[in-house]
Design a protein around this motif. Sequence first.
Motif, PDB file in Angstrom:
ATOM      1  N   LEU A 181      -5.395   2.180  -4.238  1.00 20.08           N
ATOM      2  CA  LEU A 181      -6.476   1.900  -3.293  1.00 20.08           C
ATOM      3  C   LEU A 181      -7.072   0.517  -3.532  1.00 20.08           C
ATOM      4  N   ASP A 182      -7.228   0.146  -4.782  1.00 17.91           N
ATOM      5  CA  ASP A 182      -7.733  -1.200  -5.069  1.00 17.91           C
ATOM      6  C   ASP A 182      -6.728  -2.259  -4.618  1.00 17.91           C
ATOM      7  N   ARG A 183      -5.445  -1.979  -4.789  1.00 15.60           N
ATOM      8  CA  ARG A 183      -4.416  -2.900  -4.317  1.00 15.60           C
ATOM      9  C   ARG A 183      -4.495  -3.044  -2.797  1.00 15.60           C
ATOM     10  N   ALA A 184      -4.692  -1.940  -2.114  1.00 17.85           N
ATOM     11  CA  ALA A 184      -4.806  -1.981  -0.652  1.00 17.85           C
ATOM     12  C   ALA A 184      -6.038  -2.754  -0.224  1.00 17.85           C
ATOM     13  N   ALA A 185      -7.167  -2.527  -0.891  1.00 15.22           N
ATOM     14  CA  ALA A 185      -8.408  -3.207  -0.517  1.00 15.22           C
ATOM     15  C   ALA A 185      -8.276  -4.717  -0.668  1.00 15.22           C
TER      16      ALA A 185
ATOM     17  N   VAL B 101      -5.960  -6.017   2.402  1.00 19.93           N
ATOM     18  CA  VAL B 101      -6.247  -5.693   3.809  1.00 19.93           C
ATOM     19  C   VAL B 101      -6.344  -6.939   4.681  1.00 19.93           C
ATOM     20  N   ARG B 102      -7.071  -7.943   4.230  1.00 20.44           N
ATOM     21  CA  ARG B 102      -7.335  -9.101   5.077  1.00 20.44           C
ATOM     22  C   ARG B 102      -6.108 -10.007   5.258  1.00 20.44           C
ATOM     23  N   ASP B 103      -5.436 -10.343   4.160  1.00 22.02           N
ATOM     24  CA  ASP B 103      -4.385 -11.357   4.215  1.00 22.02           C
ATOM     25  C   ASP B 103      -2.968 -10.808   4.198  1.00 22.02           C
ATOM     26  N   GLU B 104      -2.787  -9.597   3.683  1.00 24.96           N
ATOM     27  CA  GLU B 104      -1.449  -9.010   3.598  1.00 24.96           C
ATOM     28  C   GLU B 104      -1.485  -7.554   4.064  1.00 24.96           C
ATOM     29  N   PRO B 105      -1.730  -7.322   5.342  1.00 22.07           N
ATOM     30  CA  PRO B 105      -1.884  -5.938   5.808  1.00 22.07           C
ATOM     31  C   PRO B 105      -0.663  -5.057   5.564  1.00 22.07           C
ATOM     32  N   ALA B 106       0.543  -5.651   5.576  1.00 20.68           N
ATOM     33  CA  ALA B 106       1.737  -4.845   5.305  1.00 20.68           C
ATOM     34  C   ALA B 106       1.720  -4.313   3.877  1.00 20.68           C
ATOM     35  N   VAL B 107       1.243  -5.119   2.942  1.00 23.04           N
ATOM     36  CA  VAL B 107       1.104  -4.674   1.556  1.00 23.04           C
ATOM     37  C   VAL B 107       0.066  -3.556   1.471  1.00 23.04           C
TER      38      VAL B 107
ATOM     39  N   VAL C 147      -0.680  -1.425   3.809  1.00 21.40           N
ATOM     40  CA  VAL C 147      -0.081  -0.206   4.372  1.00 21.40           C
ATOM     41  C   VAL C 147       0.758   0.501   3.317  1.00 21.40           C
ATOM     42  N   GLU C 148       1.594  -0.237   2.614  1.00 20.18           N
ATOM     43  CA  GLU C 148       2.441   0.373   1.578  1.00 20.18           C
ATOM     44  C   GLU C 148       1.593   1.005   0.483  1.00 20.18           C
ATOM     45  N   ALA C 149       0.537   0.315   0.069  1.00 19.42           N
ATOM     46  CA  ALA C 149      -0.317   0.846  -0.993  1.00 19.42           C
ATOM     47  C   ALA C 149      -1.048   2.106  -0.530  1.00 19.42           C
ATOM     48  N   LEU C 150      -1.515   2.124   0.711  1.00 18.80           N
ATOM     49  CA  LEU C 150      -2.200   3.309   1.233  1.00 18.80           C
ATOM     50  C   LEU C 150      -1.248   4.488   1.337  1.00 18.80           C
ATOM     51  N   ASN C 151      -0.021   4.240   1.742  1.00 15.45           N
ATOM     52  CA  ASN C 151       0.964   5.325   1.819  1.00 15.45           C
ATOM     53  C   ASN C 151       1.279   5.878   0.435  1.00 15.45           C
TER      54      ASN C 151
ATOM     55  N   PRO D   5      -1.615  -0.729  14.304  1.00 18.18           N
ATOM     56  CA  PRO D   5      -1.299   0.710  14.316  1.00 18.18           C
ATOM     57  C   PRO D   5      -0.823   1.246  12.967  1.00 18.18           C
ATOM     58  N   ALA D   6      -0.023   0.465  12.245  1.00 15.68           N
ATOM     59  CA  ALA D   6       0.493   0.939  10.960  1.00 15.68           C
ATOM     60  C   ALA D   6      -0.631   1.130   9.948  1.00 15.68           C
ATOM     61  N   LEU D   7      -1.581   0.200   9.946  1.00 12.64           N
ATOM     62  CA  LEU D   7      -2.699   0.305   9.016  1.00 12.64           C
ATOM     63  C   LEU D   7      -3.592   1.499   9.376  1.00 12.64           C
ATOM     64  N   ALA D   8      -3.792   1.713  10.666  1.00 11.05           N
ATOM     65  CA  ALA D   8      -4.595   2.856  11.108  1.00 11.05           C
ATOM     66  C   ALA D   8      -3.934   4.169  10.703  1.00 11.05           C
ATOM     67  N   ALA D   9      -2.624   4.242  10.871  1.00 11.46           N
ATOM     68  CA  ALA D   9      -1.904   5.475  10.517  1.00 11.46           C
ATOM     69  C   ALA D   9      -1.938   5.709   9.016  1.00 11.46           C
ATOM     70  N   ALA D  10      -1.813   4.644   8.223  1.00  8.84           N
ATOM     71  CA  ALA D  10      -1.830   4.795   6.766  1.00  8.84           C
ATOM     72  C   ALA D  10      -3.204   5.252   6.291  1.00  8.84           C
ATOM     73  N   ARG D  11      -4.267   4.664   6.837  1.00  3.26           N
ATOM     74  CA  ARG D  11      -5.609   5.108   6.457  1.00  3.26           C
ATOM     75  C   ARG D  11      -5.843   6.548   6.888  1.00  3.26           C
ATOM     76  N   ASP D  12      -5.357   6.906   8.081  1.00  8.20           N
ATOM     77  CA  ASP D  12      -5.510   8.265   8.581  1.00  8.20           C
ATOM     78  C   ASP D  12      -4.822   9.269   7.649  1.00  8.20           C
ATOM     79  N   GLY D  13      -3.621   8.923   7.194  1.00  6.52           N
ATOM     80  CA  GLY D  13      -2.901   9.804   6.282  1.00  6.52           C
ATOM     81  C   GLY D  13      -3.628   9.966   4.960  1.00  6.52           C
ATOM     82  N   LEU D  14      -4.192   8.876   4.455  1.00  4.66           N
ATOM     83  CA  LEU D  14      -4.927   8.935   3.194  1.00  4.66           C
ATOM     84  C   LEU D  14      -6.171   9.800   3.325  1.00  4.66           C
ATOM     85  N   LEU D  15      -6.986   9.543   4.361  1.00  4.58           N
ATOM     86  CA  LEU D  15      -8.230  10.286   4.502  1.00  4.58           C
ATOM     87  C   LEU D  15      -7.975  11.753   4.829  1.00  4.58           C
ATOM     88  N   GLY D  16      -6.898  12.015   5.570  1.00  9.04           N
ATOM     89  CA  GLY D  16      -6.533  13.398   5.822  1.00  9.04           C
ATOM     90  C   GLY D  16      -6.183  14.116   4.531  1.00  9.04           C
ATOM     91  N   ALA D  17      -5.442  13.446   3.648  1.00  7.37           N
ATOM     92  CA  ALA D  17      -5.089  14.038   2.358  1.00  7.37           C
ATOM     93  C   ALA D  17      -6.330  14.240   1.502  1.00  7.37           C
TER      94      ALA D  17
END
Length: 353
Positions: free
Chosen positions: A189-193, A196-202, A204-208, A283-295
């Motif tokens: 989660l810290d890696r994702a945070a 978020v701003r400069d490397e959204p693909a990274v 997404v992977e961290a959130l997944n 969309p990918a970032l939204a889906a990754a956050r959704d999966g995390l918060l759902g879990a």
Amino acid sequence: MSAVPYVVLAWPIRSAAPRFGPSACQLWAEAEEGLAALRDTLATTGDGERVSKGFLHATERLGSLSRRLQAVAGVADVAALPPPVRVHSDYFRIRHAELTPEQHAAQVAAVLHRTVADLRFGMLDINDVRAELAGALLILAALRPAPTATDDRPRMEPEWFDPDGDWMDRWLLVHHCYFLFNLHAAAELDRAARAVRDEPAVAVEALNRAAVLVHAFTAAMLHSAAMPSEYYEEMVRPTMAPPRVAINLTGAMQPEHRIYRSALRRLLAVLDAPYPDLASANPALAAARDGLLGADLLDLERHVSVAAVLVGSGQSLMQRSAAGNAIGTLREMRHIRALAYRDLLEFGECWLT
């Protein structure tokens, strides 16, 4: 009391790969292969003999890895390290320290070996077993060592513990795995945070990856509680209250889960856009956050189920008044969390006020 050994968990978790000699690296690869084969067996067959052989194979390989790494990179006199939270950490036999990558790898191997070894005896839903294995495989892949010419001759006698299905042992040793999954989820989660701003693909992977680990620590929670309610009430619960310990022990004391929840708050501070807005922008970032918060929400929902089975209508150890009970307290916590996530989830609970 149980003879489950103390473990020391690394925090913060460093990104540097451990370095071991070729033979230790080979044992690591074999442990990953054994776990992956067990995961695949559980997904494709209900043949009890094949599953038993898969567990035996995976456990033996993890055991060989754990013995080697404990011998070459073990931490001496773990119990002498200061407890992160007095009483609670002594009860669960946990210590925290800034470990070298090699020491961290050795502790991880020991925790995962004991957990998988105990899974052979557990009464656990097959999908929860697979969730634990997925978390273990993710951590093993993340810590996969780099080979070096360093001499890997044993430096200390490894502290060995082989689970035999004892329920009190399970309660303690599987909490070690639960704590481990929490800390690695926090690191993701810290890696994702940060990304978020400069490397959204990274991000997404961290959130997944974090979502996999949240499902894993939920499964570990259920695994630790895989015992008859009568045994929990008569044998386990009394060990968490005076006079067995100085104060009542509760989940709120767990520093590892607090570290995870703090990391989640930091993430949501930089990724707080409502779901429709985030889905439109990424969309990918939204889906990754959704999966995390759902879990994360599901974890608390399943905690309600555990309390219903083990505690029933009784009070939780954290309650100081006679009002309410453990289930009601957890349900209230669940509703508060669902309300906080309502606008962040694709299908937030719009009936909540």
